[in-house]
Structures are given as structure tokens and as C-alpha cells.
Design a protein around this motif. Structure first.
Motif, PDB file in Angstrom:
ATOM      1  N   GLN A 146     113.228 -56.123 -56.669  1.00  0.00           N
ATOM      2  CA  GLN A 146     112.967 -55.327 -55.472  1.00  0.00           C
ATOM      3  C   GLN A 146     114.085 -54.312 -55.233  1.00  0.00           C
ATOM      4  OE1 GLN A 146     110.007 -55.838 -54.888  1.00  0.00           O
ATOM      5  NE2 GLN A 146     109.526 -57.599 -53.616  1.00  0.00           N
ATOM      6  N   THR A 147     115.326 -54.706 -55.484  1.00  0.00           N
ATOM      7  CA  THR A 147     116.441 -53.788 -55.313  1.00  0.00           C
ATOM      8  C   THR A 147     116.409 -52.699 -56.376  1.00  0.00           C
ATOM      9  OG1 THR A 147     117.719 -55.689 -54.499  1.00  0.00           O
ATOM     10  CG2 THR A 147     118.943 -53.670 -54.949  1.00  0.00           C
ATOM     11  N   LEU A 148     116.100 -53.097 -57.607  1.00  0.00           N
ATOM     12  CA  LEU A 148     115.957 -52.124 -58.689  1.00  0.00           C
ATOM     13  C   LEU A 148     114.879 -51.102 -58.357  1.00  0.00           C
ATOM     14  CD1 LEU A 148     116.254 -51.014 -61.603  1.00  0.00           C
ATOM     15  CD2 LEU A 148     114.641 -52.811 -62.320  1.00  0.00           C
ATOM     16  N   GLY A 149     113.770 -51.565 -57.803  1.00  0.00           N
ATOM     17  CA  GLY A 149     112.659 -50.666 -57.499  1.00  0.00           C
ATOM     18  C   GLY A 149     113.033 -49.562 -56.542  1.00  0.00           C
ATOM     19  N   THR A 150     113.866 -49.885 -55.540  1.00  0.00           N
ATOM     20  CA  THR A 150     114.314 -48.865 -54.601  1.00  0.00           C
ATOM     21  C   THR A 150     115.136 -47.800 -55.308  1.00  0.00           C
ATOM     22  OG1 THR A 150     114.341 -50.443 -52.772  1.00  0.00           O
ATOM     23  CG2 THR A 150     115.641 -48.436 -52.503  1.00  0.00           C
ATOM     24  N   ALA A 151     116.112 -48.243 -56.094  1.00  0.00           N
ATOM     25  CA  ALA A 151     116.970 -47.293 -56.809  1.00  0.00           C
ATOM     26  C   ALA A 151     116.167 -46.469 -57.811  1.00  0.00           C
ATOM     27  CB  ALA A 151     118.088 -48.052 -57.522  1.00  0.00           C
TER      28      ALA A 151
END
Length: 251
Positions: A146-151
């Protein structure tokens, strides 16, 4: 000590409705995270602390539950998307890592989580999530994704110059390719599941930004509160109307 739930897991069966709610949840994570960090002017660090606490409470409740609880599961998913949004924004913007650097770091963490999970338990299939150790790996992996997706979504829309609509088209096309591979190839369904799971997050990120960013920046300039409320109501309707079952346990 591991605890096994006989016959089923504590995660939902993967159906079309699962993916619709997942995309809505990831989009809600973007608008909701931005609403707290930007519209409420709390900043990325404080917002990350707030959402991080919600995430920890949700995960503990999820792991303590006796079986699959749709509302609890999706609350935990939304918690991962909101904290992922503010955490990625904090790392990319406040710490100056940048979208490309943040995406590379998070991709390495995600790959490491999946690798250690596989080497420890022998599989990363959702049908094997019947023990506490498997649940820990599952939620850790989701947190990284989920954090990767934002970046990754921000990098695609901003740094790569595709804009929010262009980014949404790219990730939609990639998901369509995963779907084609599911139906017409022999690629492992577990690999395809995690690929699709990861790709829905940047899709949600760019769609969320498209909804609430200013028109001058390529968005629709909708209120972050309004967009978040509509997405929540859509998720709630799906959960209430369409009965979700737990994924079957692998034998």
C-alpha cells in the motif's frame, strides 16, 4: 503459537466484488489520507502517527478474531491504505527521498517480505493464511504494497508526466494484462493475485488524486471529505449487499 481455523481462512474469497471493494478502499486511502494530512493541516508525520495507531489496533483485532469478519477485514485494509498514503508522502516529500527513490526502497521491502514469507512458510498463497505467523506476513506485505502504491502512483502521474488520467490508464492496462494472464496462461495464480493486489494501490492513488486535486493540476477539485464519504458509502453498500465468504483453506 499458531492458531488454525479449520476449513477456512480469515481473508475473503477472491471474486469480482473483492477487487471492486479493494480499488475503492485504496482510493479512499488516498483521499482520506490527504484529507487528514492536507485539508486538516496536520502534516504527514502526525497523520502517519494517527493512522499508524489505527492500523496497529485494526491488525490486532483482525488477528484476534475467531474467523473472517468482513467489516473488520476491510477496516484494516483501509487503515493500511491511509497510513501508506501519509507515510509515502512523508518519505517522498518531507524527507526528500523522491518518488523514484521511495518506490525503489518500498519495492525492495515488499519483495523481501514476500521472499522471507515464502522461505519461512513455504507459500504466500492466501489460502494458507490460517496461522498467526501467516497473518503477520500477510499484513506486513500489504502494508509495504500500500505504501509502495502511493509512491509509485505519484511518480507515474507527476515525475513521469503522465498525469492522473494517464496514470490510471497505465495501471488499468496492466491489470487487464494480469486478468488475461489469469484466463489464458499457466502463470501461478498466487503470483497473479499479488501482482494485481499491488497494482490496485497505485491505481487507487492516481484515481484519488484525480478526484481531489485542483483542476489546474489535472484533477476534478472535489472535496476530499466528499470523495472519501462517497467511497466509504460505496464500500459499505458492497459489503452489506453482496455476501463475502472466507477463502477456502488449502489442503
Amino acid at each position: 503459537m499458531n492458531r488454525t481455523v479449520a476449513g477456512s481462512t480469515k481473508v475473503p474469497e477472491v471474486t469480482l466484488m473483492f477487487w471492486l471493494v479493494k480499488i475503492a478502499a485504496t482510493t479512499l486511502g488516498e483521499t482520506g489520507g490527504d484529507a487528514v494530512s492536507m485539508s486538516m493541516h496536520l502534516g504527514y508525520l502526525l497523520s502517519t502517527g494517527i493512522f499508524g495507531a489505527v492500523f496497529l489496533v485494526s491488525v490486532l483485532a483482525q488477528m484476534s478474531a475467531a474467523g473472517f469478519k468482513p467489516w473488520l477485514y476491510w477496516t484494516t485494509i483501509v487503515a493500511t491504505t491511509t497510513v501508506g498514503t501519509t507515510l509515502a508522502d512523508f518519505a517522498d516529500r518531507s524527507l526528500g527521498i523522491g518518488y523514484a527513490g521511495g518506490s525503489a526502497l518500498l519495492l525492495a521491502l515488499l519483495a523481501s517480505s514476500l521472499l522471507v514469507w515464502h522461505r519461512t512458510l513455504g507459500t504466500v498463497s492466501i489460502r494458507s493464511i490460517t496461522s498467526r505467523s501467516a497473518e503477520l506476513f500477510y499484513w506486513l506485505t500489504i502494508m509495504f504494497s500500500q505504501t509502495l502504491g502511493t509512491a509509485l502512483g505519484d511518480w507515474t502521474a507527476d515525475s513521469a508526466g503522465l498525469g492522473y488520467a494517464g496514470g490510471a490508464m497505465v495501471f488499468s492496462l496492466l491489470l487487464a494484462l494480469v486478468l488475461a494472464a489469469y484466463w489464458w496462461s499457466t502463470v501461478s495464480h498466487t503470483i497473479l493475485f499479488w501482482t494485481a493486489f499491488i497494482l490496485t494501490r497505485p491505481l487507487g492513488a492516481v484515481v484519488g488524486d484525480f478526484l481531489d486535486k485542483p483542476q489546474a493540476a489535472g484533477g476534478l477539485a472535489l472535496s476530499r471529505y466528499t470523495a472519501s464519504a462517497v467511497l466509504f458509502l460505496f464500500m459499505a453498500a458492497c459489503i452489506l449487499i453482496f455476501r463475502q465468504r472466507a477463502a477456502k483453506q488449502a489442503h
